[in-house]
Design an enzyme around this catalytic site. Structure first.
Site, PDB file in Angstrom:
ATOM      1  N   ASP A 114      -9.338   6.504  -2.501  1.00 43.55           N
ATOM      2  CA  ASP A 114      -8.175   7.022  -3.220  1.00 43.55           C
ATOM      3  C   ASP A 114      -8.681   7.646  -4.524  1.00 43.55           C
ATOM      4  O   ASP A 114      -9.897   7.751  -4.741  1.00 43.55           O
ATOM      5  CB  ASP A 114      -7.137   5.920  -3.476  1.00 43.55           C
ATOM      6  CG  ASP A 114      -7.637   4.875  -4.470  1.00 43.55           C
ATOM      7  OD1 ASP A 114      -8.848   4.880  -4.801  1.00 43.55           O
ATOM      8  OD2 ASP A 114      -6.815   4.067  -4.932  1.00 43.55           O
ATOM      9  N   GLU A 171       0.828  -1.216   0.000  1.00 46.32           N
ATOM     10  CA  GLU A 171       0.000   0.000   0.000  1.00 46.32           C
ATOM     11  C   GLU A 171       0.857   1.258   0.000  1.00 46.32           C
ATOM     12  O   GLU A 171       0.534   2.233  -0.663  1.00 46.32           O
ATOM     13  CB  GLU A 171      -0.960   0.003   1.194  1.00 46.32           C
ATOM     14  CG  GLU A 171      -2.115  -0.981   1.061  1.00 46.32           C
ATOM     15  CD  GLU A 171      -3.026  -0.663  -0.136  1.00 46.32           C
ATOM     16  OE1 GLU A 171      -3.029   0.488  -0.601  1.00 46.32           O
ATOM     17  OE2 GLU A 171      -3.695  -1.582  -0.609  1.00 46.32           O
ATOM     18  N   TYR A 181      -6.480   6.793   4.063  1.00 49.75           N
ATOM     19  CA  TYR A 181      -6.646   5.807   2.999  1.00 49.75           C
ATOM     20  C   TYR A 181      -5.849   4.533   3.309  1.00 49.75           C
ATOM     21  O   TYR A 181      -6.384   3.422   3.281  1.00 49.75           O
ATOM     22  CB  TYR A 181      -6.210   6.380   1.628  1.00 49.75           C
ATOM     23  CG  TYR A 181      -5.924   5.254   0.690  1.00 49.75           C
ATOM     24  CD1 TYR A 181      -6.973   4.542   0.111  1.00 49.75           C
ATOM     25  CD2 TYR A 181      -4.619   4.797   0.474  1.00 49.75           C
ATOM     26  CE1 TYR A 181      -6.743   3.427  -0.671  1.00 49.75           C
ATOM     27  CE2 TYR A 181      -4.369   3.685  -0.303  1.00 49.75           C
ATOM     28  CZ  TYR A 181      -5.430   3.015  -0.877  1.00 49.75           C
ATOM     29  OH  TYR A 181      -5.192   1.888  -1.623  1.00 49.75           O
TER      30      TYR A 181
END
Ligand code: SF4
Length: 359
Positions: free
Chosen positions: A136, A35, A118
Site C-alpha cells: 500500500d 481492511e 493489496y
C-alpha cells in the site's frame, strides 16, 4: 540482510504494535471489514465505524442479509461509497457461494468485489497466515526509502518491481505480522513528510538514510492540476413544507446516495440556468430558482466541486425517474433517515441550524 531486517522489524512490531481493535482477531470477516474501511481512510476515523458495523452486523451473514440502504447509512461519512456497495456484494457472495467462510488464498479473494491485490494479500496473510505480500502507500514509501529508489513509484512498471521486492523480502513465517509491521512502520515512523529516522528500528538497512535522500523518496511525478466543477443543487420546497430529494444511480460516484437534485454547470450557463436544465433533464420538473442558500466546497479523489445550493419553489411537473434512481418528498426532520454525501450533509446541517433559529 533480509533475515536480519525481518527479525528487527518483527521485534519492533512485537514491542510497539498499536493496540487496534482488528488486531486482536484472526477472524477473516473482521479482518476484511477493517481492511476495506482502512482503504483511503485513517485509522482513527475507522475505529468508531468498525465498532458500529460489528454491532449492527456481527457476522458476514448478518451483513449479507441487511438492506443496502442500511449499509450505506452506517457507512455515511466514511467516503468512497463504492466500498460500501462492494462490501455488501462481497458479503452476499461469501454467504451464498462460500458457506459464510472467506476463501483463504489471495487469488480467490481477489475475485470478490472490492478486493484488489493489496486487500487480498492483507486478508490472506493476516487472517489465514498465507505467505503473500502487501503493497500500500505506506509500504511503497518504506521500500522506496530502504532501497533509495529513484524511479517514479506512480508508474505501473515501478509498482510491479515493488511487488516483486515485497514478495522476495517476506519472512518464512509470520507474514501477516510482518506485513502489518511494514505498514505500521510507514504510518508512525517512516512518515511521508517527517520520517523519524532516529527512532527507526531498520535504520541500519536504509539506503536513503545512508545517502541522506529520505526526504526525496519516494519519487512521484507531479500530478496534473485537479479539475474543478461548479455544481448547482436545488433545495426544492412544495406547498406542504416538504423537500424534494433524489437518489443517485446505484453505480458510479456516490452511487445509491441521496442528494439535493441538480448537476454540473456547462460552459456559458449561469448557475440558476444549470439548475433548471438539470431538473428538467433528470426529474422533468420546473422550479422557480430563488436565493443562493449556501456554498460548499468539496474534494473527491480526482476532482473538486463547488456546490451552490439554491432555495427553489416547485412549480409544476410530476417528478419522473429520468436521470435519478429514485426521488422522495420528505419533511426536513426526516432527511436524516436517508444517506447523503458529505457536501449535501453540510446543506442539511445548515437547514437544521436555520430551522432552529426560526423556532
Ligand atoms: Fe524510513 Fe528513515 Fe527508517 Fe529509512 S531510516 S526506513 S527513511 S524512517
Amino acid at each position: 540482510m533480509h533475515a536480519d531486517f525481518q527479525t528487527d522489524l518483527l521485534a519492533w512490531y512485537d514491542r510497539h504494535a498499536a493496540d487496534l481493535p482488528w488486531r486482536s482477531t484472526r477472524d477473516s470477516y473482521r479482518i476484511w471489514l477493517s481492511e476495506v474501511m482502512l482503504q483511503q481512510t485513517q485509522v482513527e476515523t475507522v475505529k468508531p465505524y468498525y465498532a458500529r458495523f460489528l454491532a449492527a452486523f456481527p457476522t458476514v451473514q448478518d451483513l449479507a442479509a441487511a438492506p443496502l440502504a442500511d449499509v450505506l447509512k452506517l457507512w455515511e461519512g466514511l467516503g468512497y461509497y463504492s466500498r460500501a456497495r462492494h462490501l455488501h456484494q462481497t458479503a452476499q457472495t461469501v454467504a451464498r457461494d462460500y458457506g459464510g467462510q472467506f476463501p483463504p488464498t489471495a487469488d480467490e479473494l481477489q475475485t470478490l468485489p472490492g478486493i484488489g491485490r493489496y486487500t487480498a494479500g492483507a486478508i490472506a496473510s493476516i487472517a489465514f497466515g498465507q505467505r503473500v505480500p502487501v503493497l500500500d502507500g505506506n509500504v511503497i514509501r518504506v521500500f522506496a526509502r530502504l532501497t533509495d529508489l529513484d524511479a517514479d513509484v506512480t508508474l505501473p512498471a515501478t509498482k510491479d518491481r515493488l511487488w516483486v521486492q515485497a514478495e522476495a523480502w517476506l519472512p518464512p513465517a509470520r507474514a501477516g505480522d510482518y506485513n502489518q509491521a511494514l505498514m505500521e512502520l510507514g504510518r508512525v515512523i517512516c512518515r511521508p513528510r517527517h520520517p523519524l529516522c532516529r527512532d527507526c528500528p531498520v535504520q541500519q538497512y536504509c539506503r536513503a538514510f545512508a545517502n541522506g535522500t529520505q526526504h526525496q523518496r519516494p519519487v512521484k511525478a507531479k500530478k496534473a492540476p485537479t479539475p474543478h466543477y461548479d455544481v448547482s443543487a436545488g433545495i426544492i420546497w412544495n406547498e406542504h413544507g416538504q423537500l424534494l430529494i433524489a437518489q443517485r444511480p446505484p453505480e458510479g460516484l456516490l452511487g445509491g446516495l441521496w442528494e439535493f437534485p441538480g448537476g454540473k454547470r456547462e460552459n456559458g450557463e449561469t448557475l440558476p440556468e444549470c439548475l433548471k436544465r438539470e431538473l428538467r433533464e433528470e426529474l422533468a420538473i420546473e422550479v422557480e430558482v430563488g436565493d443562493l442558500f449556501m456554498v460548499v466546497r468539496h474534494g473527491f479523489t480526482h476532482f473538486r466541486i463547488t456546490l451552490h445550493a439554491f432555495t427553489c419553489r416547485y412549480v409544476r411537473g410530476e417528478p419522473q425517474r429520468l436521470g435519478v434512481h429514485d426521488f422522495a418528498w420528505v419533511l426536513p426532520d426526516d432527511l436524516r433517515r436517508y444517506s447523503f454525501g458529505k457536501a449535501d450533509r453540510e446543506v442539511i446541517k445548515a437547514l437544521e441550524a436555520r430551522g432552529r433559529m426560526l423556532l
